[in-house]
Design an enzyme around this catalytic site. Structure first.
Site, PDB file in Angstrom:
ATOM      1  N   ASP A   1      83.709 112.256  48.780  1.00 45.55           N
ATOM      2  CA  ASP A   1      84.083 111.345  49.864  1.00 45.55           C
ATOM      3  C   ASP A   1      83.555 111.822  51.213  1.00 45.55           C
ATOM      4  O   ASP A   1      82.930 111.049  51.949  1.00 45.55           O
ATOM      5  CB  ASP A   1      85.607 111.200  49.932  1.00 45.55           C
ATOM      6  CG  ASP A   1      86.162 110.386  48.770  1.00 45.55           C
ATOM      7  OD1 ASP A   1      85.380 110.069  47.848  1.00 45.55           O
ATOM      8  OD2 ASP A   1      87.359 110.075  48.774  1.00 45.55           O
TER       9      ASP A   1
ATOM     10  N   ARG B   1      98.055 118.924  58.640  1.00 46.61           N
ATOM     11  CA  ARG B   1      97.196 118.021  59.410  1.00 46.61           C
ATOM     12  C   ARG B   1      97.090 118.364  60.894  1.00 46.61           C
ATOM     13  O   ARG B   1      95.999 118.282  61.464  1.00 46.61           O
ATOM     14  CB  ARG B   1      97.650 116.568  59.218  1.00 46.61           C
ATOM     15  CG  ARG B   1      97.585 116.056  57.783  1.00 46.61           C
ATOM     16  CD  ARG B   1      96.399 116.583  57.039  1.00 46.61           C
ATOM     17  NE  ARG B   1      96.231 115.999  55.714  1.00 46.61           N
ATOM     18  CZ  ARG B   1      95.648 116.623  54.715  1.00 46.61           C
ATOM     19  NH1 ARG B   1      95.222 117.862  54.865  1.00 46.61           N
ATOM     20  NH2 ARG B   1      95.485 116.025  53.556  1.00 46.61           N
TER      21      ARG B   1
ATOM     22  N   ASP C   1      97.912 110.162  56.330  1.00 44.37           N
ATOM     23  CA  ASP C   1      97.067 111.169  56.950  1.00 44.37           C
ATOM     24  C   ASP C   1      96.244 110.629  58.108  1.00 44.37           C
ATOM     25  O   ASP C   1      95.994 111.343  59.086  1.00 44.37           O
ATOM     26  CB  ASP C   1      96.143 111.816  55.910  1.00 44.37           C
ATOM     27  CG  ASP C   1      96.844 112.902  55.110  1.00 44.37           C
ATOM     28  OD1 ASP C   1      97.909 113.366  55.548  1.00 44.37           O
ATOM     29  OD2 ASP C   1      96.322 113.285  54.050  1.00 44.37           O
TER      30      ASP C   1
ATOM     31  N   SER D   1      94.522 111.900  42.483  1.00 44.19           N
ATOM     32  CA  SER D   1      93.956 112.637  43.608  1.00 44.19           C
ATOM     33  C   SER D   1      94.841 113.833  43.941  1.00 44.19           C
ATOM     34  O   SER D   1      96.054 113.798  43.728  1.00 44.19           O
ATOM     35  CB  SER D   1      93.812 111.739  44.836  1.00 44.19           C
ATOM     36  OG  SER D   1      95.086 111.337  45.308  1.00 44.19           O
TER      37      SER D   1
END
Length: 409
Positions: free
Chosen positions: A17, A99, A128, A182
């Protein structure tokens, strides 16, 4: 879509990605791309990320790979654990807390290299994107943010693979097929979502779990571990002083071996939908139990209960991406103040998925055995005083009850 971007700092993992995003930024914006890869303890070799970035035309001076494990645990994980933070009563916030650190590093690099934009690989359905971008804007209010998943038309895995092949982006053989779920991982936890996990009525397959043995397969003999605390932060295991990241790594190993830290959760995302995730937080689960154990003898009742009232709000702020918000900082100040005397040791028994506190001691303990003993204590406590205490607390209940008797049947 801002087309006048000159240089962008991309949060880059080296996977399919973000490699596609890297090339897409070059071809769509015609800008210079700088990559940032954070070693958060995800357990992956990061050298391939550098090699892949070079292969895709990134200048060596524009490739940043940084080991942030100690900073992650010291400045993000530990402050959060001082609050005993749990989102919706269960989730230890392993993805959420990583994050703001990534966002902070991207902004620091952007300032260093003169970039006018930052970019991430979060999708338009998840939390996110919010967490990254709230962090960016808090630290650099005028920064341009590029979120490819909200802009491009590469809306399927087939389209991603076609784009990768068209632009000669190397694709590992195991990445050509559709991944069954994922994964996001760091030193605190692993998170698995999507595909085979989307039906909340179905058990998660055994192969989803990566960081823990099943409790059934864990040893039949308990493991005892002693964790030392200094002002609310864990500093030692079995008497050995350890750095924050090393300590959490050790607790992860102990938790893994004893099947501790699994969570199957349906949560409420900030963007409005419910999602099902499988979380594994072995060391964090032990740490939470131990921290609450040392607080049980060092925190005053009022302070402890107030902390528990504040905790859901604090946890929600982290989950929603407001780490750099003033209200989180205000709550952190109160939480940190409460930890001044949270020092001592806690014994935890690890056994087949359970982390149970079995002992705790502190030089600042508020526990007074003379007060609670059933025997005659040295500290004066007149049982007769309880009568007045009860009567005063019962006054409003007696008044309320008297009125209730006047209501006709």
């Amino acid at each position: 879509m801002a087309r006048d971007v000159k240089k962008v700092v991309l949060a880059y993992s080296g996977g399919l990605d973000t490699s596609v995003i890297l090339k897409w930024l070059q071809t769509t914006y015609g800008c210079e791309v700088v990559t940032f890869t954070a070693d958060l303890g995800q357990g992956e070799e990061l050298t391939p990320a550098r090699e892949k970035a070079l292969l895709l035309g990134i200048k060596p001076e524009n490739i940043f790979i940084e080991d942030v494990r100690e900073e992650f645990v010291r400045d993000y994980v530990f402050p959060m654990f001082r609050a005993n933070a749990l989102y919706e009563g269960q989730y230890l916030l392993g993805t959420s807390i990583a994050r703001p650190l990534i966002a902070k590093k991207q902004i620091e690099i952007a300032r260093r290299v003169g970039a006018d934009a930052v970019s991430h690989g979060a999708t338009g359905k998840g939390n996110d994107q919010v967490r990254f971008e709230l962090g960016y804007y808090a630290l650099e209010p005028e920064i341009t943010v590029i979120a490819p998943w909200r802009e491009w038309d590469l809306t399927s895995r087939t389209r991603l693979l076609e784009f990768a092949e068209a632009h000669q982006i190397p694709i590992a053989k195991d990445k050509r097929g559709e991944a069954p779920f994922s994964v996001d991982a760091n030193l605190l936890h692993s998170s698995s979502e999507g595909k085979v996990l989307e039906d909340p009525a179905e058990d998660a397959p055994d192969y989803v779990y990566q960081r823990t043995l099943s409790p059934e397969a864990a040893p039949d003999v308990a493991t005892l571990v002693e964790i030392g605390f200094q002002q609310g932060d864990a500093v030692s295991i079995d008497g050995e002083l350890l750095s924050p990241a090393t300590l959490l790594t050790r607790l992860n190993e102990l938790g893994r071996a004893n099947g501790i830290g699994r969570l199957d959760l349906v949560e409420n995302r900030f963007v409005g939908m419910k999602s099902r995730g499988i979380y594994e937080t072995p060391g964090g689960t032990i740490l939470l139990a131990a921290h609450r154990g040392i607080e049980s003898i060092t925190l005053d009742r009022g302070a402890a209960h107030l902390k528990d009232e504040l905790m859901p709000r604090y946890a929600e702020l982290i989950y929603n991406g407001f780490w750099f918000a003033p209200e989180r900082e205000m709550l952190q100040a109160a939480i940190d103040h409460s930890q001044r005397f949270v020092t001592g040791t806690v014994k935890v028994k690890l056994y087949k998925g359970n982390a149970t506190v079995v002992g705790r001691e502190s030089p600042y303990s508020l526990y007074n055995q003379d007060l609670v003993t059933f025997e005659e204590g040295a500290v004066a406590y007149d049982h007769r005083d309880a009568a007045g205490f009860i009567k005063l607390n019962a006054l409003r209940l007696r008044t309320y009850g008297a009125r209730a008797r006047k209501i006709p049947d």
